[in-house]
Design an enzyme around this catalytic site. Structure first.
Site, short mmCIF file in Angstrom:
data_model
loop_
_atom_site.label_atom_id
_atom_site.label_comp_id
_atom_site.label_asym_id
_atom_site.label_seq_id
_atom_site.Cartn_x
_atom_site.Cartn_y
_atom_site.Cartn_z
N ARG A 74 -10.11 -11.63 2.42
CA ARG A 74 -11.15 -12.48 1.78
C ARG A 74 -10.38 -13.98 1.94
O ARG A 74 -10.98 -15.07 2.08
CB ARG A 74 -11.60 -12.19 0.23
CG ARG A 74 -10.45 -12.15 -0.60
CD ARG A 74 -10.84 -11.58 -2.08
NE ARG A 74 -10.96 -9.94 -1.68
CZ ARG A 74 -11.26 -9.07 -2.70
NH1 ARG A 74 -11.53 -9.69 -4.07
NH2 ARG A 74 -11.28 -7.85 -2.37
N LYS A 123 0.71 -1.21 0.07
CA LYS A 123 -0.03 0.00 0.25
C LYS A 123 0.75 1.15 -0.01
O LYS A 123 1.95 1.39 0.38
CB LYS A 123 -0.87 0.08 1.32
CG LYS A 123 -2.08 -1.09 1.28
CD LYS A 123 -2.91 -0.78 2.62
CE LYS A 123 -3.91 -1.95 2.74
NZ LYS A 123 -4.99 -1.65 1.94
N1 BES Z 1 -7.95 -3.72 4.35
C1 BES Z 1 -8.20 -3.32 3.07
C2 BES Z 1 -9.48 -2.71 2.91
C3 BES Z 1 -9.64 -1.17 3.57
C4 BES Z 1 -9.52 -0.10 2.66
C5 BES Z 1 -10.27 -1.09 4.82
C6 BES Z 1 -9.73 1.25 3.24
C7 BES Z 1 -10.18 0.25 4.99
C8 BES Z 1 -10.00 1.33 4.41
C9 BES Z 1 -8.17 -4.55 2.31
O1 BES Z 1 -7.59 -5.60 2.69
C10 BES Z 1 -7.59 -4.11 0.98
O2 BES Z 1 -6.73 -3.83 0.96
N2 BES Z 1 -8.75 -4.31 0.06
C11 BES Z 1 -8.12 -3.79 -1.25
C12 BES Z 1 -8.87 -4.91 -2.26
C13 BES Z 1 -8.21 -4.84 -3.68
C14 BES Z 1 -6.74 -5.23 -3.70
C15 BES Z 1 -8.86 -5.73 -4.66
C16 BES Z 1 -8.75 -2.58 -1.56
O3 BES Z 1 -9.92 -2.54 -1.19
O4 BES Z 1 -8.04 -1.84 -2.18
ZN ZN Z 2 -5.28 -5.41 2.25
#
Ligand code: BES
Ligand code: ZN
Ligand code: ZN
Length: 534
Positions: A388, A314
């Site tokens: 997931r 990230k």
């Molecule tokens: N923990 C994150 C989701 C999240 C994003 C929580 C913002 C709180 C605030 C999750 O694990 C994630 O990173 N999801 C990705 C999925 C994508 C790679 C398909 C996302 O939402 O960007």
């Molecule tokens: Zn994530």
């Protein structure tokens, strides 16, 4: 914070601050308001005439008893409408003679809190009003407050007591574990007692208070766990907290470590955990308040204690908020605590898959294929879609408890935040009735959720050419394809998924919130569980 109920004339209760909620257009010439007006030497009526108090939601006005006045105040205080020991008012044993004038009984301050239009006075409004009152009390560094509860307010006595209690207990919560010095100008940390004062028969209010107190305490536990940083709130820490709850409340706890996960063939959870030195834990907490043979309700909460994204890393900016990626798990722990505290007649199992999502030479990589507990294989396209993966094995494991229904909650996708903002969690699932129940519980609790569709076409976006499915479904409908992924692991069990990425934490806009974790969806789940009991 402790909350008590007493049945008495509110103006005769000794208290540093008496909170009087003031709906628009309320009659200040009769009842408790008239008594209050007399106590403050007519200042309430004058404030209303001047327009200093209109009754707008969360508007506040602090008034002071006129202790310097002698007999004239007494004469006024005996005017029409003053509850003087008549029907429904229980005379305090201490209050002999003129109250408050002597300075030994009655409130030292009266805080009027505008309550908006009487028709809008629902449980959520009451939470916000009491949250506002607590903020004022904090500013005054008070240790306790009292609040008048009118059993005739629209939601009914029990819900009024519940809403007021929740608002105050949530607002009074603070997180100071890592503050080594207290700022002298800051608010007092010790608002420890709320006395609700009612003139009803008290039975319904007592019930509402008990529910509100347990629900808010459960939510505050979730908020405390959310607030703890990733180096403290590790998977091991969450497991220890679950063990503590089990001991305190007589729950059964099982914690799977990496070895047990291998035995359970939890290849997806283990794949996420590979990149971290912290041991993953899968926590199962069982509360058995129902009949022996009754199938439990299954609650599953994402307990990702820090999400860097893994190899699909990230951006640095704001990454610290990814300590909140265990919010779903924290809420499940809060629900288990409250259910036990309330001795709810139901069987519950709470499952929390917990790990970090880090990078290392061992970390799972884009393109890797992992085998889930269900046997389905997953091509990991993006290591940041780890929630997931760990939920897949947790949902599969949860089914071994033969649940009547499964609800998972997870900070799963940024797409849920894009779709609904901060104002509602997304709800998706395979059972329309369950989704309807959760929406209703969301409305009642003030923790709303809103449905997104889960049509077959979304599942097609997850088709992989090397494995059974991919862990991401492209740019479109991210919150939905994440749920479509989870659906592959719940079999025929009625199941719903709450995506709380937009609602789990924030800037603390509501009076009873603070910046940081909100404890969502602790109250929603408790309302839902309780709604199935009747
Ligand atoms: N923990 C994150 C989701 C999240 C994003 C929580 C913002 C709180 C605030 C999750 O694990 C994630 O990173 N999801 C990705 C999925 C994508 C790679 C398909 C996302 O939402 O960007
Ligand atoms: Zn994530
Ligand atoms: Zn995550």
């Amino acid at each position: 914070m402790n909350v008590e109920l007493i049945l008495q004339d509110p103006l005769s209760v000794p208290s540093p601050l008496l909170v009087l909620l003031f709906p628009q257009g309320a009659d200040a010439a009769s009842g408790v308001l008239a008594s209050a007006d007399a106590l403050v030497g007519g200042e309430l009526k004058r404030a209303l005439e001047r327009g200093d108090l209109k009754g707008k939601k969360e508007e506040t006005l602090l008034l002071f008893p006129r202790r310097d006045q002698g007999p004239s105040l007494l004469a006024e205080a005996k005017g029409p409408g003053r509850p003087s020991g008549g029907k429904g008012s229980i005379r305090p044993s201490k209050a002999k003679g003129p109250r408050s004038v002597d300075g030994d009984v009655g409130p030292e301050r009266v805080l009027m809190v505008g309550a908006g239009a009487p028709g809008d006075l629902d449980a959520e409004t009451l939470r916000r009003l009491m949250g506002r009152a607590v903020r004022v009390a904090e500013g005054l560094k008070l240790k306790e407050i009292s609040a008048w509860l009118d059993p005739s307010w629209p939601p009914g006595e029990a819900l009024v007591a519940q809403g007021m209690t929740e608002g105050a207990v949530l607002a009074a919560w603070r997180f100071q574990e890592f503050k080594t010095s207290r700022d002298d100008d800051g608010p007092s940390p010790e608002l420890g007692r709320l006395v609700l004062v009612s003139q009803g028969d008290g039975e319904a209010a007592r019930l509402g208070l008990r529910i509100g107190l347990a629900q808010a305490r459960g939510e505050n536990l979730a908020r405390t766990l959310q607030a703890r940083p990733g180096n403290v709130a590790t998977p091991t820490h969450l497991a220890d907290e679950a063990r503590r709850l089990a001991k305190e409340h007589g729950l059964k706890v099982t914690v799977l470590g990496p070895k047990e996960m291998e035995k359970e063939k939890m290849g997806a959870l283990l794949a996420v955990a590979r990149g971290s030195e912290e041991e993953p834990k899968l926590i199962a907490l069982e509360y058995r308040g129902g009949r022996k043979g009754d199938r439990p309700i299954g609650l599953v909460g994402k307990g990702l204690t820090f999400d860097t994204g893994g190899i699909s890393i990230k951006p640095a900016s704001g990454m610290e908020d990814m300590k909140y990626d265990m919010s779903g798990g924290a809420a499940v722990l809060g629900v288990m605590q409250a259910a036990a505290e309330l001795a709810l007649p139901v069987n519950l199992v709470g499952i929390i898959p917990s790990t970090e999502n880090l990078l290392s030479g061992k970390a799972v990589k884009p393109g890797d294929v992992v085998r889930t507990r269900e046997g389905k294989t997953v091509e990991v396209i993006n290591t940041d879609a780890e929630g997931r993966l760990i939920l897949a094995d947790a949902l599969s494991f949860a089914r071994t408890f033969d649940p009547v229904a499964l609800v998972d909650c997870a900070t799963l996708t940024g797409a849920a935040l894009v779709a609904l903002g901060n104002h509602a969690s997304a709800v998706l699932g395979n059972d329309e009735e369950l989704i309807r129940q959760l929406r209703d519980a969301g409305d009642r609790s003030g923790q709303r959720c809103w449905p997104l569709p889960l049509w077959r076409e979304y599942r097609d976006q997850l088709d992989s050419n090397v494995a059974d499915l991919m862990n991401v479904g492209g740019r479109h409908a991210g919150a939905i394809t994440a749920a479509a992924f989870l659906k592959e692991f719940v079999g025929e069990v009625p199941w719903a998924h709450l995506d709380i990425a937009g609602t789990a934490y924030g800037e603390g806009k509501l009076s009873y919130q603070r910046k940081g974790g909100y404890g969502v969806p602790t109250r929603l789940l408790l309302e839902w569980v309780r709604s199935r009991l009747t």
